[in-house]
Each structure stands twice: as structure tokens, then as C-alpha cells.
Design an enzyme around this catalytic site. Structure first.
Site, mmCIF file in Angstrom:
data_model
loop_
_atom_site.group_PDB
_atom_site.id
_atom_site.type_symbol
_atom_site.label_atom_id
_atom_site.label_comp_id
_atom_site.label_asym_id
_atom_site.label_seq_id
_atom_site.Cartn_x
_atom_site.Cartn_y
_atom_site.Cartn_z
ATOM 1 N N GLY A 1 0.774 -1.235 0.000
ATOM 2 C CA GLY A 1 0.000 0.000 0.000
ATOM 3 C C GLY A 1 0.806 1.285 0.000
ATOM 4 N N MET B 1 -4.269 -6.878 -6.928
ATOM 5 C CA MET B 1 -3.740 -7.863 -7.863
ATOM 6 C C MET B 1 -4.772 -8.933 -8.228
ATOM 7 S SD MET B 1 -1.020 -6.325 -8.287
ATOM 8 C CE MET B 1 0.439 -7.073 -8.954
ATOM 9 N N ARG B 2 -5.990 -8.505 -8.484
ATOM 10 C CA ARG B 2 -7.011 -9.437 -8.957
ATOM 11 C C ARG B 2 -7.654 -8.868 -10.211
ATOM 12 N NH1 ARG B 2 -9.549 -13.534 -6.483
ATOM 13 N NH2 ARG B 2 -11.491 -13.089 -7.558
ATOM 14 N N ILE B 3 -7.954 -9.781 -11.124
ATOM 15 C CA ILE B 3 -8.679 -9.352 -12.321
ATOM 16 C C ILE B 3 -10.146 -9.174 -11.929
ATOM 17 C CG2 ILE B 3 -9.436 -10.121 -14.604
ATOM 18 C CD1 ILE B 3 -6.693 -11.495 -14.861
ATOM 19 N N ARG C 1 -15.187 -15.413 -9.201
ATOM 20 C CA ARG C 1 -14.844 -14.016 -9.429
ATOM 21 C C ARG C 1 -16.080 -13.129 -9.255
ATOM 22 N NH1 ARG C 1 -10.288 -12.607 -10.992
ATOM 23 N NH2 ARG C 1 -9.641 -14.471 -12.084
ATOM 24 N N ASN D 1 1.284 3.151 -2.633
ATOM 25 C CA ASN D 1 0.469 4.099 -3.413
ATOM 26 C C ASN D 1 -0.726 4.581 -2.591
ATOM 27 O OD1 ASN D 1 1.318 4.679 -6.273
ATOM 28 N ND2 ASN D 1 1.593 2.466 -6.225
ATOM 29 N N ASN E 1 -6.866 2.688 -12.323
ATOM 30 C CA ASN E 1 -5.783 1.805 -11.893
ATOM 31 C C ASN E 1 -4.462 2.494 -12.186
ATOM 32 O OD1 ASN E 1 -4.451 -0.652 -11.102
ATOM 33 N ND2 ASN E 1 -4.221 -1.186 -13.269
ATOM 34 N N ASP F 1 -5.671 -4.100 -18.335
ATOM 35 C CA ASP F 1 -4.694 -3.016 -18.556
ATOM 36 C C ASP F 1 -4.850 -2.328 -19.915
ATOM 37 O OD1 ASP F 1 -3.590 -3.541 -16.057
ATOM 38 O OD2 ASP F 1 -2.122 -4.943 -16.862
HETATM 39 C C1 GAR Z 1 2.724 -0.711 -7.821
HETATM 40 O O1 GAR Z 1 3.951 -0.638 -8.490
HETATM 41 C C2 GAR Z 1 1.586 -0.773 -8.820
HETATM 42 O O2 GAR Z 1 1.816 -0.035 -9.990
HETATM 43 C C3 GAR Z 1 1.550 -2.244 -9.131
HETATM 44 O O3 GAR Z 1 1.772 -2.874 -7.905
HETATM 45 C C4 GAR Z 1 2.572 -2.028 -7.074
HETATM 46 C C5 GAR Z 1 1.839 -1.861 -5.763
HETATM 47 O O4 GAR Z 1 2.642 -1.233 -4.816
HETATM 48 N N1 GAR Z 1 0.300 -2.614 -9.693
HETATM 49 C C6 GAR Z 1 0.157 -3.545 -10.622
HETATM 50 O O5 GAR Z 1 1.088 -4.191 -11.063
HETATM 51 C C7 GAR Z 1 -1.270 -3.749 -11.096
HETATM 52 N N2 GAR Z 1 -1.302 -4.618 -12.208
HETATM 53 P P1 GAR Z 1 1.995 -0.639 -3.492
HETATM 54 O O6 GAR Z 1 1.173 -1.749 -2.831
HETATM 55 O O7 GAR Z 1 3.187 -0.278 -2.650
HETATM 56 O O8 GAR Z 1 1.158 0.535 -3.865
#
Ligand code: GAR
Length: 196
Positions: free
Chosen positions: A12, A86-88, A61, A14, A103, A141
């Protein structure tokens, strides 16, 4: 002020940058994780934000997404932000939140969709990589890009050093775009990101 929910699966970082930048334009009202013990849940709690964990094991899902949809709507979410989720997502869920679901992905989309992005970028000897904020559409994506930030790829990079460089720009990019969306200055119209 827009009521924002954030979906996470991991540490987390971001989410933290979104928490730090929240203010006049948006407020984070709920953090949802599909992973019990995700580090981001502690970050949310430390900021006094409500959290909910929805385990996905043993659920279809659609069942998982249906549960999540109900909780987001009950909380009054107006925008849903994926931050390392990280789930579709099912088509039904994505359509239900069309134009209100964004996203961040650690590549310069449309290049390098999916997983193991940094490994593939290094293997292909790219000179540039970066991060993209995009509207979510049913295809993975593939939604319209709202903003991107670029970083150089160095010959000595490992997936970890490149991931760290990309993450640093993600932390600046995401809150800025979140503010744009919260102010309705960018909208999804006919499959395009339209700026006003
Ligand atoms: C980030 O780099 C984000 O862009 C990526 O996972 C990381 C999460 O980091 N997301 C993906 O790859 C989505 N397909 P965080 O948990 O520290 O924010």
C-alpha cells in the site's frame, strides 16, 4: 468532495501517497483488501480510515466482486481506485463502475500489460519505462490512459531497482490524477479519456 474507495492487495505505498495528498478534492472513506494482513491495511488504520477484508479463496470471481460492489456502494463510494490490487475484475463489476474506476500500472501502457513488467522491460533492453494511470475497462490493462510518467532504464538495472524508480514516480503521479478525476476534469466518454 469526492468519496473515494481504494482497493489494495499488498504493502500500500500508493495508498499512502493518496492518503497524504487527500484534502479538499477527495476523501478516502474505505480501503478494501482481498488479502488479510496486507500492509496497506495498517496504513489505512493509522490514518483513521475504515478497512474491510474480503477473502477471495473459494469464491467465484463474480461472487467476490459482488460482495465488494455491495460494500463499496454501502460506504457511499463515488470513485474506486486500484492501488496494487492484484485481482482481475469481472466484466459486470467493471461495467457497474464505468468511468469511476482507475488503476495505476507500472509500465508505459499499452506496452507491458500484465505481470512481471520490470523483468520483461529489462529483458527487452528498453531505454524507458514508467507508470500509467488509466480508466479500467474489462480487457486487462487496456483502458484509456489518463497520465503517464517516464523513467530511464539503466543497463545495470535489476527488476527491483527499476521497480523502485517506477514506484517513486507513481507516488507523485497518482495523487495528481486523483485530484483531476475528483474535480471531474477528466471523464471516460465513448471509450476515451476526455479532458476539460
Ligand atoms: C505498484 O507498483 C503498482 O503499480 C503495481 O503494484 C505495485 C503496488 O505497490 N500494480 C500492478 O502491477 C497492477 N497490475 P503498493 O502496494 O506499494 O502501492
Amino acid at each position: 468532495m469526492k468519496q473515494v474507495a481504494v482497493l489494495i492487495s499488498g504493502r500500500g505505498s500508493n495508498l499512502q501517497s493518496l492518503i497524504d495528498a487527500a484534502g479538499d478534492s477527495y476523501r478516502i472513506i474505505l480501503v478494501v483488501s482481498n488479502v488479510e494482513g496486507a500492509g496497506g491495511l495498517d496504513k489505512a488504520r493509522a490514518a483513521g480510515i475504515a478497512t474491510t477484508v474480503i477473502p477471495h479463496a473459494g469464491k467465484t470471481r463474480e461472487a467476490f466482486d459482488g460482495e465488494m460492489d455491495a460494500r463499496l456502494r454501502a460506504a457511499g463510494a463515488e470513485l474506486v481506485v486500484l492501488a496494487g490490487f492484484m485481482r482481475i475484475l469481472s466484466d459486470v463489476f467493471v461495467r457497474g463502475w464505468e468511468g469511476k474506476l482507475i488503476n495505476i500500472h507500472p509500465s508505459l501502457l499499452p506496452a507491458y500489460k500484465g505481470t512481471k513488467v520490470h523483468e520483461r522491460v529489462i529483458e527487452a533492453r528498453e531505454a524507458l519505462s514508467g507508470a500509467s494511470v488509466h480508466f479500467v475497462v474489462p480487457e486487462l490493462d487496456a483502458g484509456p490512459v489518463i497520465a503517464q510518467a517516464k523513467v530511464p532504464v539503466h543497463p545495470s538495472d535489476t527488476p527491483q531497482t527499476l521497480a523502485d524508480r517506477v514506484l517513486a514516480v507513481e507516488h507523485k503521479l497518482y495523487p495528481e490524477e486523483r485530484k483531476l478525476l475528483a474535480s471531474d476534469k477528466v471523464n471516460l466518454e465513448n471509450g476515451l479519456a476526455v479532458f476539460r
